[in-house]
Design a protein around this motif. Structure first.
Motif, short mmCIF file in Angstrom:
data_model
loop_
_atom_site.label_atom_id
_atom_site.label_comp_id
_atom_site.label_asym_id
_atom_site.label_seq_id
_atom_site.Cartn_x
_atom_site.Cartn_y
_atom_site.Cartn_z
N ARG A 1 0.83 -1.21 0.00
CA ARG A 1 0.00 0.00 0.00
C ARG A 1 0.87 1.26 0.00
O ARG A 1 0.54 2.25 -0.66
CB ARG A 1 -0.92 0.00 1.23
CG ARG A 1 -1.97 -1.09 1.23
CD ARG A 1 -3.00 -0.89 0.12
NE ARG A 1 -3.75 0.34 0.29
CZ ARG A 1 -4.88 0.44 0.99
NH1 ARG A 1 -5.38 -0.62 1.59
NH2 ARG A 1 -5.50 1.60 1.07
N TYR A 2 1.96 1.21 0.72
CA TYR A 2 2.85 2.36 0.82
C TYR A 2 3.42 2.74 -0.55
O TYR A 2 3.37 3.91 -0.94
CB TYR A 2 3.98 2.07 1.81
CG TYR A 2 5.06 3.12 1.82
CD1 TYR A 2 4.89 4.32 2.51
CD2 TYR A 2 6.26 2.92 1.13
CE1 TYR A 2 5.88 5.29 2.51
CE2 TYR A 2 7.24 3.89 1.11
CZ TYR A 2 7.05 5.07 1.81
OH TYR A 2 8.02 6.04 1.79
N ILE A 3 3.96 1.78 -1.28
CA ILE A 3 4.60 2.14 -2.55
C ILE A 3 3.56 2.51 -3.61
O ILE A 3 3.84 3.32 -4.50
CB ILE A 3 5.54 1.02 -3.07
CG1 ILE A 3 4.75 -0.23 -3.44
CG2 ILE A 3 6.62 0.73 -2.06
CD1 ILE A 3 5.59 -1.23 -4.20
N ARG B 1 12.29 6.35 4.61
CA ARG B 1 13.60 6.99 4.53
C ARG B 1 13.89 7.43 3.10
O ARG B 1 12.98 7.53 2.27
CB ARG B 1 14.67 6.05 5.08
CG ARG B 1 14.50 5.68 6.56
CD ARG B 1 15.78 5.13 7.13
NE ARG B 1 15.65 4.72 8.52
CZ ARG B 1 15.71 3.45 8.93
NH1 ARG B 1 15.91 2.47 8.05
NH2 ARG B 1 15.60 3.15 10.20
N GLU B 2 15.17 7.62 2.79
CA GLU B 2 15.57 8.30 1.55
C GLU B 2 15.56 7.42 0.30
O GLU B 2 15.68 7.94 -0.80
CB GLU B 2 16.99 8.87 1.73
CG GLU B 2 17.09 9.88 2.86
CD GLU B 2 18.52 10.14 3.29
OE1 GLU B 2 18.76 11.20 3.88
OE2 GLU B 2 19.39 9.27 3.03
N SER B 3 15.48 6.11 0.43
CA SER B 3 15.58 5.23 -0.74
C SER B 3 14.30 5.20 -1.57
O SER B 3 14.26 4.54 -2.62
CB SER B 3 15.96 3.82 -0.31
OG SER B 3 14.91 3.23 0.45
N VAL B 4 13.26 5.86 -1.11
CA VAL B 4 12.02 6.01 -1.87
C VAL B 4 11.77 7.50 -2.07
O VAL B 4 11.86 8.28 -1.12
CB VAL B 4 10.83 5.36 -1.14
CG1 VAL B 4 9.52 5.69 -1.84
CG2 VAL B 4 11.01 3.85 -1.07
N ASP B 5 11.43 7.88 -3.30
CA ASP B 5 11.15 9.28 -3.61
C ASP B 5 9.72 9.59 -3.19
O ASP B 5 8.76 9.14 -3.81
CB ASP B 5 11.33 9.52 -5.12
CG ASP B 5 11.21 10.99 -5.48
OD1 ASP B 5 10.79 11.78 -4.62
OD2 ASP B 5 11.52 11.33 -6.64
N ILE B 6 9.56 10.37 -2.12
CA ILE B 6 8.21 10.64 -1.60
C ILE B 6 7.43 11.56 -2.53
O ILE B 6 6.22 11.70 -2.41
CB ILE B 6 8.27 11.24 -0.18
CG1 ILE B 6 9.03 12.56 -0.17
CG2 ILE B 6 8.89 10.25 0.79
CD1 ILE B 6 8.98 13.28 1.17
N ASN B 7 8.13 12.18 -3.47
CA ASN B 7 7.44 13.05 -4.44
C ASN B 7 7.27 12.38 -5.80
O ASN B 7 6.91 13.03 -6.78
CB ASN B 7 8.23 14.36 -4.62
CG ASN B 7 8.34 15.14 -3.32
OD1 ASN B 7 7.33 15.35 -2.66
ND2 ASN B 7 9.53 15.56 -2.97
N PHE B 8 7.53 11.06 -5.83
CA PHE B 8 7.46 10.33 -7.09
C PHE B 8 6.03 10.26 -7.58
O PHE B 8 5.10 10.02 -6.83
CB PHE B 8 8.00 8.91 -6.87
CG PHE B 8 8.13 8.09 -8.12
CD1 PHE B 8 9.22 8.25 -8.94
CD2 PHE B 8 7.18 7.15 -8.47
CE1 PHE B 8 9.38 7.48 -10.09
CE2 PHE B 8 7.31 6.39 -9.61
CZ PHE B 8 8.41 6.55 -10.42
N ASN B 9 5.83 10.45 -8.89
CA ASN B 9 4.50 10.35 -9.48
C ASN B 9 4.64 9.69 -10.84
O ASN B 9 4.68 10.33 -11.88
CB ASN B 9 3.86 11.74 -9.63
CG ASN B 9 2.41 11.66 -10.09
OD1 ASN B 9 1.80 10.58 -10.01
ND2 ASN B 9 1.89 12.77 -10.56
#
Length: 332
Positions: A167-169, A321-329
């Motif tokens: 769900r997170y990704i 943390r940093e290994s996932v781009d939280i602004n990714f679309n």
């Protein structure tokens, strides 16, 4: 030179067997008891708790079988077990099997022959041989990491951790996903964790997800990841363990990819190293030390014939943390 029971017996003027009986809680006359206690006080003699326990009818030693010692999960679990057992005046004896199922079976019988009060198994797989051995030894057994209906177990919430990570990704917009897992012989990591992740993705129809298998060790994961990068070009790797995720990070770096701009990575475990590397790793944190503490309390309860729940599930937490781009679309 260390003092022995024989030395205490000579000083007290009694038989060696009398000293042994006294140390193990047997019946000794009051006058003889005072002689032995005086000899112990004068010499500062400390009984060997291991040898003393093995001679007793009821020991205070818990045999703990671990598949590997070079594992953050195993070491943290063992620390929890050991610290909690000491609080209850119990001791831990460890058998490292180096991921050999045959050695696991041998250790079960060996611990029983050494009169362990109970056995804790940090399990990766429960076979018919395990079940037969547990039934043969007739002493309390507790599993950590795997569930079996016939035995008391403490498990990590692998299914819901997998579901939460899925769900997170999806919420971050990732749609081209490589799930890098392990063999399904490992029910917890290989089946439950993956199934939770799969179920989370059912709600989204435009996902392109592929499932792959590797080994638990970093070099094998690195090799697998390099092939997946070439053949599949995922936007994110979801790795079944933090060690696998570290292997993926190495593969990405060797290919000149930037994390998380070119490819994102997540893991499961919450190992300490995942916080200090750069970029730090997004992961589902399990509480291994706390699970070990719970296991220690449960096995002592079982040894003392107190009621214990058959299944206990440990908690988890998604650490962003940093290994996932939280602004990714991402749009596929």
């Amino acid at each position: 030179m260390s003092l022995t029971i024989l030395d205490i017996a000579k000083i007290a003027g009694v038989a060696k067997s009398t000293v042994s009986r006294y140390l193990n809680g047997g019946s000794v006359g009051e006058a003889t008891k005072k002689k032995i206690e005086q000899a112990i006080k004068e010499t500062g003699y400390e009984p060997n708790p291991f040898a003393q326990s093995l001679k007793a009818k009821k020991t205070n030693i818990i045999g703990t079988i671990v598949p590997r010692l070079d594992s953050y999960a195993s070491s943290q679990t063992l620390i929890g077990i050991d610290q909690e057992l000491k609080k209850m005046n119990y001791q831990m004896l460890i058998s490292n099997t180096s991921q050999s199922l045959d050695r696991e079976i041998e250790s079960i019988y060996s611990f029983a022959n050494q009169k362990m009060a109970g056995i804790i198994l940090l399990a990766t797989e429960i076979t018919d041989q395990h079940i037969q051995a547990f039934e043969d030894v007739k002493i309390p057994v507790l599993l950590i990491g795997q569930e079996h209906k016939a035995f008391h177990s403490i498990i990590h919430d692998d299914y819901h951790a997998g579901f939460a990570m899925g769900r997170y990704i999806l919420e971050k917009g990732y749609r081209k996903i490589a799930y890098l897992g392990v063999t399904e012989r490992d029910r917890a990591v290989g089946v439950q964790r993956k199934q939770g992740f799969k179920d989370a993705l059912q709600e989204i129809k435009d996902c392109n997800v592929e499932f792959f298998e590797t080994e638990f060790k970093i070099p094998a994961a690195q090799t697998s990841a390099r092939e997946i990068i070439y053949d599949f070009h995922p936007s994110i790797f979801v790795c079944a363990t933090d060690n696998i995720a570290l292997g993926v990070l190495k593969a990405a770096y060797s290919e000149g990819l930037v994390i998380p701009k070119d490819i994102a990575v997540t893991g499961f475990g919450g190992y300490e190293v995942t916080e200090i590397i750069h970029p730090s790793l997004t992961t589902a944190k399990f509480f291994y030390k706390e699970a070990g503490e719970t296991a220690a309390r449960h096995i002592v309860d079982l040894v003392n014939e107190r009621t214990v729940e058959k299944l206990t599930t440990s908690k988890f937490e998604i650490i962003e943390r940093e290994s996932v781009d939280i602004n990714f679309n991402h749009v596929l």
